[in-house]
Design a protein around this motif. Structure first.
Motif, PDB file in Angstrom:
ATOM      1  N   ILE A   1       0.843  -1.203   0.000  1.00 42.48           N
ATOM      2  CA  ILE A   1       0.000   0.000   0.000  1.00 42.48           C
ATOM      3  C   ILE A   1       0.873   1.246   0.000  1.00 42.48           C
ATOM      4  O   ILE A   1       0.588   2.234  -0.693  1.00 42.48           O
ATOM      5  CB  ILE A   1      -0.951  -0.016   1.204  1.00 42.48           C
ATOM      6  N   SER A   2       1.955   1.197   0.755  1.00 42.89           N
ATOM      7  CA  SER A   2       2.848   2.356   0.836  1.00 42.89           C
ATOM      8  C   SER A   2       3.422   2.723  -0.521  1.00 42.89           C
ATOM      9  O   SER A   2       3.466   3.904  -0.900  1.00 42.89           O
ATOM     10  CB  SER A   2       3.979   2.062   1.826  1.00 42.89           C
ATOM     11  N   VAL A   3       3.835   1.734  -1.300  1.00 43.36           N
ATOM     12  CA  VAL A   3       4.438   2.035  -2.590  1.00 43.36           C
ATOM     13  C   VAL A   3       3.371   2.498  -3.590  1.00 43.36           C
ATOM     14  O   VAL A   3       3.650   3.302  -4.495  1.00 43.36           O
ATOM     15  CB  VAL A   3       5.239   0.814  -3.105  1.00 43.36           C
ATOM     16  N   ILE A   4       2.122   2.041  -3.433  1.00 43.99           N
ATOM     17  CA  ILE A   4       1.027   2.566  -4.268  1.00 43.99           C
ATOM     18  C   ILE A   4       0.808   4.047  -3.948  1.00 43.99           C
ATOM     19  O   ILE A   4       0.597   4.872  -4.848  1.00 43.99           O
ATOM     20  CB  ILE A   4      -0.266   1.759  -4.045  1.00 43.99           C
ATOM     21  N   MET A   5       0.849   4.379  -2.673  1.00 37.70           N
ATOM     22  CA  MET A   5       0.709   5.785  -2.274  1.00 37.70           C
ATOM     23  C   MET A   5       1.804   6.641  -2.887  1.00 37.70           C
ATOM     24  O   MET A   5       1.566   7.772  -3.341  1.00 37.70           O
ATOM     25  CB  MET A   5       0.747   5.898  -0.749  1.00 37.70           C
ATOM     26  N   GLU A   6       3.033   6.103  -2.937  1.00 37.10           N
ATOM     27  CA  GLU A   6       4.140   6.848  -3.542  1.00 37.10           C
ATOM     28  C   GLU A   6       3.902   7.060  -5.034  1.00 37.10           C
ATOM     29  O   GLU A   6       4.223   8.132  -5.580  1.00 37.10           O
ATOM     30  CB  GLU A   6       5.448   6.090  -3.311  1.00 37.10           C
ATOM     31  N   LEU A   7       3.330   6.059  -5.694  1.00 39.59           N
ATOM     32  CA  LEU A   7       3.038   6.207  -7.120  1.00 39.59           C
ATOM     33  C   LEU A   7       1.962   7.265  -7.348  1.00 39.59           C
ATOM     34  O   LEU A   7       2.039   8.044  -8.315  1.00 39.59           O
ATOM     35  CB  LEU A   7       2.604   4.858  -7.702  1.00 39.59           C
ATOM     36  N   VAL A   8       0.962   7.316  -6.475  1.00 39.47           N
ATOM     37  CA  VAL A   8      -0.066   8.358  -6.576  1.00 39.47           C
ATOM     38  C   VAL A   8       0.571   9.733  -6.442  1.00 39.47           C
ATOM     39  O   VAL A   8       0.282  10.659  -7.220  1.00 39.47           O
ATOM     40  CB  VAL A   8      -1.152   8.145  -5.504  1.00 39.47           C
ATOM     41  N   ASN A   9       1.468   9.891  -5.479  1.00 42.85           N
ATOM     42  CA  ASN A   9       2.156  11.175  -5.306  1.00 42.85           C
ATOM     43  C   ASN A   9       2.953  11.543  -6.554  1.00 42.85           C
ATOM     44  O   ASN A   9       2.940  12.697  -7.003  1.00 42.85           O
ATOM     45  CB  ASN A   9       3.091  11.110  -4.096  1.00 42.85           C
ATOM     46  N   ALA A  10       3.661  10.554  -7.104  1.00 47.95           N
ATOM     47  CA  ALA A  10       4.475  10.818  -8.295  1.00 47.95           C
ATOM     48  C   ALA A  10       3.601  11.206  -9.479  1.00 47.95           C
ATOM     49  O   ALA A  10       3.958  12.096 -10.265  1.00 47.95           O
ATOM     50  CB  ALA A  10       5.297   9.574  -8.628  1.00 47.95           C
ATOM     51  N   LEU A  11       2.443  10.570  -9.628  1.00 43.78           N
ATOM     52  CA  LEU A  11       1.562  10.898 -10.744  1.00 43.78           C
ATOM     53  C   LEU A  11       0.968  12.292 -10.585  1.00 43.78           C
ATOM     54  O   LEU A  11       0.786  13.012 -11.579  1.00 43.78           O
ATOM     55  CB  LEU A  11       0.458   9.846 -10.870  1.00 43.78           C
ATOM     56  N   TYR A  12       0.662  12.686  -9.351  1.00 45.41           N
ATOM     57  CA  TYR A  12       0.181  14.061  -9.122  1.00 45.41           C
ATOM     58  C   TYR A  12       1.215  15.065  -9.618  1.00 45.41           C
ATOM     59  O   TYR A  12       0.880  16.077 -10.249  1.00 45.41           O
ATOM     60  CB  TYR A  12      -0.095  14.274  -7.636  1.00 45.41           C
ATOM     61  N   LEU A  13       2.490  14.806  -9.338  1.00 49.64           N
ATOM     62  CA  LEU A  13       3.546  15.727  -9.774  1.00 49.64           C
ATOM     63  C   LEU A  13       3.730  15.683 -11.288  1.00 49.64           C
ATOM     64  O   LEU A  13       3.878  16.715 -11.945  1.00 49.64           O
ATOM     65  CB  LEU A  13       4.862  15.368  -9.079  1.00 49.64           C
ATOM     66  N   TYR A  14       3.675  14.470 -11.844  1.00 48.57           N
ATOM     67  CA  TYR A  14       3.929  14.323 -13.274  1.00 48.57           C
ATOM     68  C   TYR A  14       2.840  14.971 -14.111  1.00 48.57           C
ATOM     69  O   TYR A  14       3.131  15.618 -15.138  1.00 48.57           O
ATOM     70  CB  TYR A  14       4.051  12.838 -13.628  1.00 48.57           C
ATOM     71  N   LYS A  15       1.598  14.849 -13.704  1.00 50.37           N
ATOM     72  CA  LYS A  15       0.505  15.366 -14.527  1.00 50.37           C
ATOM     73  C   LYS A  15       0.532  16.892 -14.629  1.00 50.37           C
ATOM     74  O   LYS A  15      -0.092  17.463 -15.525  1.00 50.37           O
ATOM     75  CB  LYS A  15      -0.844  14.912 -13.977  1.00 50.37           C
ATOM     76  N   GLU A  16       1.237  17.557 -13.713  1.00 48.38           N
ATOM     77  CA  GLU A  16       1.310  19.013 -13.757  1.00 48.38           C
ATOM     78  C   GLU A  16       2.291  19.520 -14.803  1.00 48.38           C
ATOM     79  O   GLU A  16       2.333  20.722 -15.099  1.00 48.38           O
ATOM     80  CB  GLU A  16       1.708  19.560 -12.375  1.00 48.38           C
ATOM     81  N   LYS A  17       3.121  18.628 -15.311  1.00 48.74           N
ATOM     82  CA  LYS A  17       4.073  19.050 -16.335  1.00 48.74           C
ATOM     83  C   LYS A  17       3.328  19.405 -17.622  1.00 48.74           C
ATOM     84  O   LYS A  17       2.391  18.714 -18.024  1.00 48.74           O
ATOM     85  CB  LYS A  17       5.097  17.934 -16.620  1.00 48.74           C
ATOM     86  N   THR A  18       3.752  20.447 -18.273  1.00 50.64           N
ATOM     87  CA  THR A  18       3.054  20.908 -19.481  1.00 50.64           C
ATOM     88  C   THR A  18       3.176  19.903 -20.615  1.00 50.64           C
ATOM     89  O   THR A  18       2.299  19.823 -21.486  1.00 50.64           O
ATOM     90  CB  THR A  18       3.623  22.260 -19.945  1.00 50.64           C
ATOM     91  N   ASP A  19       4.253  19.123 -20.623  1.00 45.33           N
ATOM     92  CA  ASP A  19       4.441  18.144 -21.697  1.00 45.33           C
ATOM     93  C   ASP A  19       4.266  16.714 -21.192  1.00 45.33           C
ATOM     94  O   ASP A  19       4.838  15.777 -21.744  1.00 45.33           O
ATOM     95  CB  ASP A  19       5.814  18.320 -22.346  1.00 45.33           C
ATOM     96  N   ALA A  20       3.468  16.556 -20.133  1.00 43.44           N
ATOM     97  CA  ALA A  20       3.234  15.212 -19.600  1.00 43.44           C
ATOM     98  C   ALA A  20       2.626  14.315 -20.671  1.00 43.44           C
ATOM     99  O   ALA A  20       1.671  14.706 -21.348  1.00 43.44           O
ATOM    100  CB  ALA A  20       2.317  15.277 -18.382  1.00 43.44           C
ATOM    101  N   ASP A  21       3.179  13.129 -20.831  1.00 44.20           N
ATOM    102  CA  ASP A  21       2.707  12.191 -21.833  1.00 44.20           C
ATOM    103  C   ASP A  21       1.415  11.528 -21.323  1.00 44.20           C
ATOM    104  O   ASP A  21       1.430  10.845 -20.303  1.00 44.20           O
ATOM    105  CB  ASP A  21       3.772  11.128 -22.099  1.00 44.20           C
ATOM    106  N   PRO A  22       0.298  11.717 -22.032  1.00 47.48           N
ATOM    107  CA  PRO A  22      -0.978  11.191 -21.531  1.00 47.48           C
ATOM    108  C   PRO A  22      -1.031   9.666 -21.490  1.00 47.48           C
ATOM    109  O   PRO A  22      -1.673   9.079 -20.631  1.00 47.48           O
ATOM    110  CB  PRO A  22      -2.007  11.758 -22.509  1.00 47.48           C
ATOM    111  N   GLU A  23      -0.328   9.025 -22.446  1.00 44.48           N
ATOM    112  CA  GLU A  23      -0.341   7.562 -22.440  1.00 44.48           C
ATOM    113  C   GLU A  23       0.407   7.020 -21.227  1.00 44.48           C
ATOM    114  O   GLU A  23      -0.013   6.050 -20.596  1.00 44.48           O
ATOM    115  CB  GLU A  23       0.274   7.029 -23.733  1.00 44.48           C
ATOM    116  N   VAL A  24       1.481   7.666 -20.886  1.00 45.72           N
ATOM    117  CA  VAL A  24       2.244   7.282 -19.699  1.00 45.72           C
ATOM    118  C   VAL A  24       1.413   7.538 -18.447  1.00 45.72           C
ATOM    119  O   VAL A  24       1.379   6.722 -17.515  1.00 45.72           O
ATOM    120  CB  VAL A  24       3.572   8.068 -19.636  1.00 45.72           C
ATOM    121  N   ALA A  25       0.715   8.676 -18.421  1.00 43.77           N
ATOM    122  CA  ALA A  25      -0.098   9.024 -17.252  1.00 43.77           C
ATOM    123  C   ALA A  25      -1.252   8.048 -17.072  1.00 43.77           C
ATOM    124  O   ALA A  25      -1.537   7.597 -15.961  1.00 43.77           O
ATOM    125  CB  ALA A  25      -0.629  10.449 -17.398  1.00 43.77           C
TER     126      ALA A  25
END
Length: 858
Positions: free
Chosen positions: A724-748
């Motif tokens: 569960i802890s590592v899933i939480m870390e992935l959620v945090n990372a995705l929150y940061l990644y999606k804010e990038k202007t060139d975030a790849d939607p397929e990766v997201a």
């Protein structure tokens, strides 16, 4: 998709859908590998407690995970429904036990469904249902037919408060495990299962269970208590009788200075009859009836005894020795007689010292002067050494002497080698109403007669009167008066019922074929599902339930009904749920109601916290803040998903989540994806031959590292908290990644759908809802478990640490896979190297490729 996470709407909706669709029904033999996941079934006390939530959530994660891995999963539930509490409620409230029990089952069934546990409800059983206990009675008759059931008069553990017999395993620290009343002894005619016939195999087959905790196996080994010794014959003075004494220390037989009988030994009354010792001995016997075995044998209890006035002879040296009785000798262990060797047994030493009995040393420590062999002892010597005062065996090591003495005794007919067990036969008679009736009839003409199989079940009568301290079945006219199955004459039924552990010793078999009204289970169905692949329950059942279930499995195998040696291949014993460092209990007032938590935060939050707060086998400390933290996390997942739900999934790849508010364009492969800036040639090929920029590659790498770790933590270690802890870390990372202007939607979207699938076994409702909102037709719980893309885990560059004399000076990006020589060369080319080594000489370079370079300078 709603903006706000509303568990109160989502959870009941999916629970009803799953139940209606039979979503978790175990399939027919589809060719998929089978997996049998089982939690110990509950006693229907009326309400689930938080320990239930933990137990059932653990097994549910395993079951859901295995389904997604492609297994045909059997995950059933039922009710261990017979027992004393229902009868006590009947006495207190004048409510029939059946009514009380079925009402509780209905409430607890509702509570279990509100947790979203993925049970196959079509396989639900209750041990108090006639359709179940018919087969419990059938089991009794099968065991009887094969010589594994007998009745005898015995001194039994008696709870005066419950007014019933207790098995040895149900006596805890000298008290009834249910009501904590001190247990006494009482002579009664009782039914026993001959579990001792299986003592050797129950012990040996523990080695076939590598998936069991070593602690549990040790507890069973100690309870079975196998020992190798010699049974010696001590001739009685003035009588032809001999007293058989079992000892594991035959090497000390020359040091015997007295012999002790259990007060209940059948010879005791004969030995003192008509003598001056008779009344004191009888008084002592009566006193012992008020003490249980634990109290009598505890090291803390003072040893008490009485001389009987009689003597016997040591078979090896002919010496005349006195016969005593004592509180620490038990009639049903060994032969009920013990040879007193005070020089080499501390208990005997204390007894001999108290009653001024002789102490004769027969083993000397290595290096001790033989001239001191008769020197006084301050305590018993219990270690290895050299034999003295032992006739022709003097000078031998005591281990060699053991073998030689055993041979001599067998040659001369003075004794023989024996294997003994601490394990006693299983007393199953209970003087209660709410249990499975024992299917036996007593006829003055035919004797004890088994009820024919076609007459099963023997139903519990309703014409009974419940009174405290009395067996209600003795008040029933249909029990007291019946017909003999053999001669048709007048007879009476057995008024005892079976220990409830009989019912729970085979329930895992009934789950494999629960609606069979011809047999307890079809052997082919049992063969299809057994063993139970993963069993989960409390360590308090290590001896009773688990040992009895193993016995049943082995006996039924020998009868030809089963093909397995063991019922449970793997065992997990979960820890307790505590509050403020103490186990939750009503008496301490530190109970948390699962229903209250579910009503406030939802079942997914309750499950997530109980699985996140500690590893399953460890005790868990309850924390309101921890519950709130898990609730906030699920809200974060909901908000993250809501941002991707506005644009419907397009045809094409399974990953179908699109970021809202982005410009979209066709990629020419039938998939619409947001327009993105060119990343040039940088990055690994992904999707339709595209390359990814470093940020996208890092996001994919974290996604697949998470898949890798969650898969390992659930599948190999049951470390749900770290998963569960590592899933939480992935959620945090995705929150940061999606804010990038060139975030790849397929990766997201790959990351987000991975989060949902990985989280689904832990929080099944919210993930099912989001998955449905994204337009998927099939349930998230039938999706294949994601596989790790090994290519996504590779790194083109890694960060290494540069140290000078062990002190960190710099972190440097270098190509992944660089060898030691090239790594050293790159470090030596760093502009700042001169600054760190100025005026000094590099005497050694330590390189650890992929991690560090350490320069040793002087």
């Amino acid at each position: 998709m709603q903006e706000k996470y509303s568990f109160a709407e989502i959870e009941p909706k999916w629970q009803e859908r799953w139940l209606k669709d039979k979503a978790f029904q175990a399939g027919e033999d589809t060719g998929k590998p089978k997996y049998y996941a089982l939690a110990m079934f509950p006693y229907p006390s009326g309400n689930l407690h938080i320990g239930h939530v933990r137990n059932y959530s653990i097994v549910d994660v395993i079951a859901r995970f295995k389904r997604m891995q492609g297994y045909n999963v059997l995950h059933p539930i039922g009710w261990d429904a017979f027992g004393l509490p229902a009868e006590n409620a009947a006495i207190k409230n004048q409510t029939p036990p059946a009514e009380w029990t079925w009402k509780n089952i209905a409430n607890m069934r509702r509570q279990l469904r509100s947790m979203g546990i993925s049970y196959d409800w079509d396989r639900e059983v209750a041990t108090c249902h006639p359709g179940y206990y018919k087969w419990t009675q059938w089991m009794f008759l099968e065991f009887y037919k094969h010589g594994l059931v007998y009745k005898k008069k015995a001194a039994v553990n008696w709870c005066p408060s419950c007014a019933t017999v207790l098995a040895n395993e149900q006596v805890v620290d000298g008290a009834c495990e249910r009501c904590e009343t001190p247990v006494t002894k009482k002579d009664l005619e009782q039914w026993f299962f001959k579990i001792t016939d299986y003592a050797d195999v129950l012990l040996d087959d523990l080695d076939k269970l590598p998936g069991w905790p070593e602690k549990v196996k040790t507890m069973q080994r100690n309870w079975i208590g196998r020992s190798e010794g010699v049974e010696a014959e001590f001739a009685l003075e003035g009588r032809k009788d001999r007293i058989a004494v079992y000892t594991t220390r035959i090497d000390t037989i020359f040091g015997v200075t007295y012999l002790v009988l259990a007060p209940e030994h059948p010879l005791v009354r004969q030995l003192v009859r008509g003598s001056d010792y008779e009344q004191p001995v009888l008084d002592f016997i009566e006193k012992m009836k008020g003490l249980n075995e634990i109290s009598r044998t505890s090291n803390e209890v003072e040893k008490e005894g009485l001389f009987t006035g009689r003597y016997c002879f040591n078979p090896m040296n002919g010496k005349r020795i006195p016969i005593w009785i004592a509180n620490y000798v038990l009639v049903d262990y060994g032969t009920g007689a013990v040879m007193g060797v005070p020089a080499h047994d501390q208990r005997d030493f204390e007894f001999a010292t108290k009653y001024a009995l002789p102490i004769a040393r027969v083993i000397l420590p290595e290096g001790m002067d033989p001239g001191e062999k008769d020197a006084p002892l301050a305590a018993a010597y219990t270690y290895e050494g050299t034999m003295v005062n032992s006739g022709t065996f003097d000078g031998l090591g005591n281990e060699e002497a053991w073998e030689r003495m055993a041979e001599v005794m067998e040659e001369k007919g003075l004794g023989e080698r024996r294997v003994n067990f601490r394990l006693r036969d299983w007393l199953i008679s209970r003087q209660r109403y709410w249990g499975a009736p024992i299917p036996m009839v007593y006829c003055d003409h035919c004797g004890t007669v088994p009820v024919p199989e076609e007459d099963l079940p023997v139903l519990l009568p309703e014409d009974v009167v419940f009174k405290a301290g009395e067996n209600p079945l003795t008040s029933s006219s249909t029990v007291v008066h019946t017909q003999c199955p053999q001669c048709g004459g007048q007879a009476r039924r057995e008024t005892d019922t079976m220990d409830t552990f009989v019912c729970s010793s085979w329930y895992y078999l009934r789950y494999t074929d629960p609606r069979n009204d011809k047999r307890p289970f079809a052997p082919e169905e049992a063969a299809r599902w057994l063993n139970v692949d993963q069993y989960v329950g409390g360590v308090e059942h290590a001896i009773l339930h688990l040992l009895y279930s193993r016995f049943f499995t082995k006996a039924l195998r020998d009868f030809g009904y089963l093909q397995v040696d063991e019922p449970f291949q793997n065992l997990l014993t979960q820890g307790m749920v505590c509050m403020d460092g103490s186990k939750m209990s009503k008496s301490k007032g530190n109970i948390v109601s699962p229903e209250e938590i579910i009503n406030r935060f939802g079942a997914d939050t309750a499950r997530l916290f109980i699985l996140f707060a500690a590893p399953p086998e460890r005790d868990l400390e309850w924390s309101e803040q921890g519950v709130e933290g898990c609730y906030r996390f699920l809200n974060r997942v909901w908000r993250l998903a809501a941002q991707y739900a506005d644009i419907p999934p397009a045809a094409g790849p399974a990953w179908g989540i699109w970021p809202a508010g982005k410009e979209v364009a066709s990629d020419g492969f039938g998939t619409v994806r947001p327009a993105r800036s060119e990343a040039g040639d940088a990055g690994r090929a992904f999707g339709n031959g595209r390359t990814l920029d470093p940020a996208a590659k890092a996001m994919r790498r974290q996604t697949h590292l998470t898949i890798q770790k969650v898969t390992h933590d659930i599948g190999q270690r049951f470390n749900f908290n770290t998963a569960i802890s590592v899933i939480m870390e992935l959620v945090n990372a995705l929150y940061l990644y999606k804010e990038k202007t060139d975030a790849d939607p397929e990766v997201a979207r790959e990351a987000l759908e991975s989060i949902l699938i990985l989280l689904a076994p832990f929080a099944p409702h919210i993930t099912e809802e989001i998955w449905s909102e994204f337009g998927h037709a099939d349930s998230i719980h039938v999706q294949p478990w994601p596989e790790v893309d090994e290519a996504a885990l590779t790194q083109e560059e890694v960060t290494i640490v540069l140290q000078v004399n062990g002190k960190v000076r710099e972190r440097v990006q270098v190509p992944a896979g660089i060898d030691a020589a090239a790594l050293e060369a790159q470090v030596r080319s760093l502009p700042r190297l001169q600054e760190w080594t100025q005026g000094k000489r590099v005497v050694k370079v330590i390189t650890v490729p992929g991690k560090l370079v350490n320069l040793v300078v002087k």
